[in-house]
Design a protein around this motif. Structure first.
Motif, PDB file in Angstrom:
ATOM      1  N   GLU A 174      13.396  26.505  15.740  1.00 22.68           N
ATOM      2  CA  GLU A 174      14.433  27.386  16.269  1.00 22.68           C
ATOM      3  C   GLU A 174      13.892  28.201  17.442  1.00 22.68           C
ATOM      4  N   ASN A 175      14.819  28.543  18.344  1.00 31.36           N
ATOM      5  CA  ASN A 175      14.475  29.407  19.467  1.00 31.36           C
ATOM      6  C   ASN A 175      14.844  30.844  19.103  1.00 31.36           C
ATOM      7  N   LEU A 176      13.851  31.681  19.060  1.00 28.56           N
ATOM      8  CA  LEU A 176      14.061  33.088  18.691  1.00 28.56           C
ATOM      9  C   LEU A 176      14.090  33.932  19.961  1.00 28.56           C
ATOM     10  N   GLN A 177      15.241  34.476  20.287  1.00 23.96           N
ATOM     11  CA  GLN A 177      15.406  35.262  21.508  1.00 23.96           C
ATOM     12  C   GLN A 177      15.205  36.751  21.191  1.00 23.96           C
ATOM     13  N   ILE A 178      14.374  37.383  22.003  1.00 26.20           N
ATOM     14  CA  ILE A 178      14.115  38.818  21.826  1.00 26.20           C
ATOM     15  C   ILE A 178      15.262  39.601  22.441  1.00 26.20           C
TER      16      ILE A 178
END
Length: 516
Positions: free
Chosen positions: A466-470
């Motif tokens: 998964e891409n975890l966006q801050i």
């Protein structure tokens, strides 16, 4: 020229004995001149006048004045011997001319013996007595064998004048001799008293030098040791016999350069004192340090006669100083370490170890300062409270290391987005706070929105497919519009933050009275 100075004898200030001899010789000379003058007067007063005898008297008068010239020039030996020799000759000729030894002239031989005794002591008396004895023996022999002119034994004015003059001259000479002796005795008493005083002072000085706790060395003008005190011998390890008459260079070590000693000698030979520290060598080869003061001794003509060196062993003192320097160096190093540690501890006390941002304690201090200044200068202060969105999701998918990484990336972005006067702190967990001095609520909202857009553009963190966006959610409150104290502003900013979260996160809101 005064008449007294004409008759006065020469004086020699530097030689009292020579002056006394000059006084006696001068008195004798004028006595002879007086005798010759009276003799000549007696001749002219008598019935018969001897031209030959007058010529002899006048010749010897001239010789006496020549002797006086020699006396004032200091030619004592020449003046004395010439007067004695010519006196014997003159008396002998006088006896010969008179035709008998039984005349006042014969008695005048006693004057020759007295003068010789005054000038040459025992030797003068012996030689003059022998000489006169030989002359008398010849005259007596000549008179006994009728070889002299016929004696005229008649007593007249001539003999009376000569006898009286002779008696007066002898008395005057004896008076001068007595006065000279008295003066000599007085001078001897004064000198003896002075000598005793000098000896007493020398004894005291000698005792002071011997008992002095420092080392003392006395060197003559050529650089050779004349005297040392016991402390010097104890310090150097040498005996007195081993150092007297030697040059002090035998004490030198190889520590000092030639230029060092040349400067020392140049200083003291010019009449100045020298002060410094030597590294010298003892008899057993052990090196030691001594603090020295060397002073030249001058005579009345300002000529250097001796050098006096007063020295103190400072070996232990220098060791203590060196140890102290080393101790100070170590203390400085330890102090530096303590200061560095204090800085580290202070930094740790005021900074968050994970993000490097200031912590909540620092934030409380800055709030006090900024709000005091804001009240004083009457300008606004805004506070932004931020929450990193979905930190739990970062921790669940990638572990706490991923969550920590997200916090660090977010903190770094906050640092680069602030002004110099702004303060950013980690408030705790996933919460952050920004203090913006002299910033209104609208400006703070615009800056928070700009920061949100920058964070949004950061590349995502990939974990577990998964891409975890801050991202973050923020609430803003401003002094004095939304509160009068820092506590009220933080509370209102927190309310705005909660409102933004309730509306779906990843957004920024400014506090409104409607939210109360």
């Amino acid at each position: 020229m005064k008449i007294t100075s004409f008759f006065a004898p020469p004086t020699f200030k530097d030689n009292e004995e020579k002056t006394l001899k000059a006084i006696t010789l001068n008195a004798s000379l004028w006595t002879i001149v007086s005798l010759l003058a009276f003799a000549q007067i007696g001749i002219y007063l008598g019935e018969d006048t001897s031209v030959f005898f007058s010529i002899i008297n006048l010749s010897f008068l001239a010789i006496c004045f020549a002797a006086r010239y020699a006396l004032h020039k200091g030619w004592f030996a020449w003046a004395s011997i010439s007067m004695l020799t010519l006196g014997i000759i003159h008396l002998t000729i006088s006896n010969f001319v008179l035709g008998t030894v039984r005349t006042p002239a014969s008695t005048a031989y006693l004057l020759i013996v007295l003068i010789a005794g005054f000038q040459f002591q025992t030797k003068g008396v012996i030689f003059s007595t022998i000489s006169i004895a030989l002359v008398f023996s010849v005259l007596i022999f000549a008179e006994s064998n009728h070889l002299l002119p016929k004696a005229d034994l008649s007593v007249g004015i001539t003999q009376w004048v000569i006898y009286i003059a002779l008696f007066g001259a002898m008395g005057n000479l004896m008076l001068i001799a007595i006065r000279s002796i008295q003066r000599s005795l007085q001078l001897a008493q004064v000198e003896n008293k002075e000598h005793k005083h000098v000896e007493e002072r020398l004894r005291i000085f000698s005792r002071a030098i011997e008992q002095n706790p420092v080392s003392i060395m006395i060197v003559d003008a050529t650089g050779l040791i004349e005297e040392v005190n016991p402390n010097f011998l104890e310090m150097s390890g040498y005996t007195k016999e081993e150092v007297l008459g030697k040059n002090p260079r035998f004490l030198q070590s190889d520590f000092h350069s030639e230029a060092f000693y040349e400067d020392l000698w140049k200083t003291i030979s010019s009449g100045k004192e020298w002060h410094g520290i030597f590294n010298n060598k003892k008899k057993n080869g052990k090196l030691y340090w001594e603090k020295s003061s060397i002073s030249p001794v001058l005579d009345e003509n300002n000529k250097i006669t001796h050098y006096v060196a007063v020295k103190e062993d400072v070996t232990e003192q220098r060791k203590a100083q060196k140890k102290q320097v080393e101790t100070n160096r170590q203390l400085q190093e330890q102090l530096k370490k303590i200061n560095d540690l204090q800085k580290t501890l202070k930094k740790q006390a005021l900074h968050d170890p994970l993000t490097g941002l200031h912590n909540r304690h620092y934030m409380d201090e800055m709030l006090e300062k900024e709000f005091s200044r804001a009240k004083r200068e009457k300008h606004p202060v805004s506070i932004i409270l931020l929450d990193l969105d979905y930190l739990k999701k970062f921790n669940d998918l990638g572990g706490h290391a991923t969550g920590d990484h997200a916090l660090q990336v977010f903190a770094a972005q906050l640092k680069t987005s602030l002004r110099e006067e702004d303060t950013v702190c980690r408030h705790g967990g996933d919460e952050f706070a920004i203090i913006l001095p002299n910033t209104s609520g609208e400006d703070a909202l615009a800056r928070a929105e700009e920061l949100r857009q920058r964070i949004k553009e950061l590349p995502p963190i990939q974990r577990a497919g998964e891409n975890l966006q801050i991202g973050f959610t923020a609430g803003i409150a401003t002094y004095p519009a939304q509160g009068k104290t820092s506590a009220e502003i933080i509370t209102h900013a927190d309310i705005a933050l909660y409102s933004a979260k309730s509306k779906g996160r990843n957004r920024v809101e400014l506090f409104s009275e409607k939210e109360l």
